[in-house]
Design a protein around this motif. Structure first.
Motif, short mmCIF file in Angstrom:
data_model
loop_
_atom_site.label_atom_id
_atom_site.label_comp_id
_atom_site.label_asym_id
_atom_site.label_seq_id
_atom_site.Cartn_x
_atom_site.Cartn_y
_atom_site.Cartn_z
N GLU A 1 40.48 44.43 43.09
CA GLU A 1 40.29 42.99 43.25
C GLU A 1 39.32 42.47 42.19
O GLU A 1 38.29 43.09 41.91
CB GLU A 1 39.75 42.69 44.64
CG GLU A 1 39.71 41.22 44.95
CD GLU A 1 39.34 40.94 46.40
OE1 GLU A 1 38.87 39.82 46.64
OE2 GLU A 1 39.50 41.83 47.25
N ASP B 1 50.30 34.18 40.27
CA ASP B 1 49.99 35.23 41.24
C ASP B 1 50.64 36.56 40.91
O ASP B 1 50.14 37.61 41.29
CB ASP B 1 50.39 34.80 42.65
CG ASP B 1 49.48 33.72 43.21
OD1 ASP B 1 48.33 33.59 42.72
OD2 ASP B 1 49.91 33.00 44.13
N TYR C 1 47.58 34.29 33.13
CA TYR C 1 47.31 35.37 34.08
C TYR C 1 46.57 34.84 35.30
O TYR C 1 46.82 35.28 36.41
CB TYR C 1 46.45 36.47 33.42
CG TYR C 1 47.18 37.38 32.47
CD1 TYR C 1 48.52 37.25 32.18
CD2 TYR C 1 46.49 38.40 31.85
CE1 TYR C 1 49.16 38.10 31.31
CE2 TYR C 1 47.11 39.26 30.97
CZ TYR C 1 48.44 39.12 30.70
OH TYR C 1 49.07 39.97 29.84
N LEU C 2 45.65 33.90 35.09
CA LEU C 2 44.89 33.35 36.21
C LEU C 2 45.73 32.41 37.06
O LEU C 2 45.50 32.28 38.26
CB LEU C 2 43.66 32.60 35.69
CG LEU C 2 42.59 33.46 35.04
CD1 LEU C 2 41.49 32.57 34.47
CD2 LEU C 2 42.03 34.47 36.02
N THR D 1 41.90 40.76 37.35
CA THR D 1 42.52 39.74 36.50
C THR D 1 41.45 38.84 35.89
O THR D 1 41.47 38.57 34.69
CB THR D 1 43.53 38.91 37.30
OG1 THR D 1 44.45 39.80 37.93
CG2 THR D 1 44.29 37.94 36.41
N GLU D 2 40.50 38.40 36.72
CA GLU D 2 39.43 37.55 36.21
C GLU D 2 38.61 38.30 35.16
O GLU D 2 38.23 37.72 34.13
CB GLU D 2 38.50 37.08 37.34
CG GLU D 2 39.11 36.02 38.23
CD GLU D 2 39.90 36.61 39.38
OE1 GLU D 2 40.05 37.85 39.47
OE2 GLU D 2 40.41 35.82 40.19
N ARG E 1 48.23 38.22 38.57
CA ARG E 1 47.04 38.56 39.34
C ARG E 1 47.32 39.81 40.19
O ARG E 1 46.51 40.74 40.23
CB ARG E 1 46.62 37.39 40.21
CG ARG E 1 45.30 37.59 40.91
CD ARG E 1 44.91 36.35 41.70
NE ARG E 1 44.75 35.17 40.87
CZ ARG E 1 43.63 34.84 40.25
NH1 ARG E 1 42.58 35.62 40.36
NH2 ARG E 1 43.56 33.75 39.53
N TYR F 1 47.51 43.10 37.85
CA TYR F 1 46.24 43.65 37.38
C TYR F 1 45.30 44.01 38.53
O TYR F 1 44.61 45.03 38.47
CB TYR F 1 45.57 42.70 36.39
CG TYR F 1 46.28 42.70 35.07
CD1 TYR F 1 46.22 43.81 34.23
CD2 TYR F 1 47.04 41.62 34.66
CE1 TYR F 1 46.88 43.84 33.02
CE2 TYR F 1 47.71 41.64 33.44
CZ TYR F 1 47.63 42.76 32.64
OH TYR F 1 48.30 42.79 31.44
N ASP F 2 45.28 43.20 39.58
CA ASP F 2 44.41 43.52 40.71
C ASP F 2 44.89 44.78 41.43
O ASP F 2 44.07 45.57 41.90
CB ASP F 2 44.31 42.35 41.68
CG ASP F 2 43.41 41.23 41.17
OD1 ASP F 2 42.96 41.29 40.01
OD2 ASP F 2 43.16 40.29 41.95
#
Length: 141
Positions: free
Chosen positions: A126, A114, A110-111, A129-130, A117, A120-121
């Motif tokens: 924002e 893109d 996931y990280l 994802t992290e 990312r 989820y973002d």
């Protein structure tokens, strides 16, 4: 077209779309057998399981926003998020194919990708994802 036929067509379309979007990469990364098994798993889902998959996807987005608001990827809201995500993944992969190790590997992807990312973002803001990955790492440790 009967309701059953319409549902089967919906599943076929979703599997074909996923194959077009991610099939080549998934097959290179995980092999044909794993991808074929996942596609067969999705094709075999009952209407109830398919609906559960869709409900879980929406619930994950909602729980992700709520867990992010706490700022704690190890807290109970984040753990509930991770449990939902694990269930969602198991529905896609099949109970016998799911493992915590594979789930951790997916989280790391996931990280690195893109597309994940952005998914989820866009769904939760924002940094989502992290946060999700941190929550999954904590839960799956």
């Amino acid at each position: 077209m009967s309701e059953h036929d319409a549902f089967e067509a919906l599943k076929r379309h979703a599997i074909e779309e996923n194959e077009r979007a991610h099939g080549r990469e998934a097959r290179e990364r995980y092999g044909d057998d794993a991808v074929d098994a996942a596609n067969e798993r999705l094709a075999s889902l009952s209407q109830g399981n398919w609906d559960e998959k869709d409900r879980l996807e929406q619930a994950i987005k909602e729980r992700l926003r709520a867990a992010m608001a706490t700022g704690d990827p190890t807290g109970e809201p984040a753990r509930e998020l991770a449990r939902l995500h694990a269930r969602w993944i198991a529905l896609h992969w099949g109970e016998g194919r799911y493992s915590r190790e594979a789930h951790r590997g997916l989280a790391q992807m996931y990280l690195a990708d893109d597309r994940f990312r952005a998914y989820y973002d866009t769904a939760a803001g924002e940094g989502a994802t992290e946060f999700l990955v941190a929550a999954l790492e904590s839960y799956l440790a």
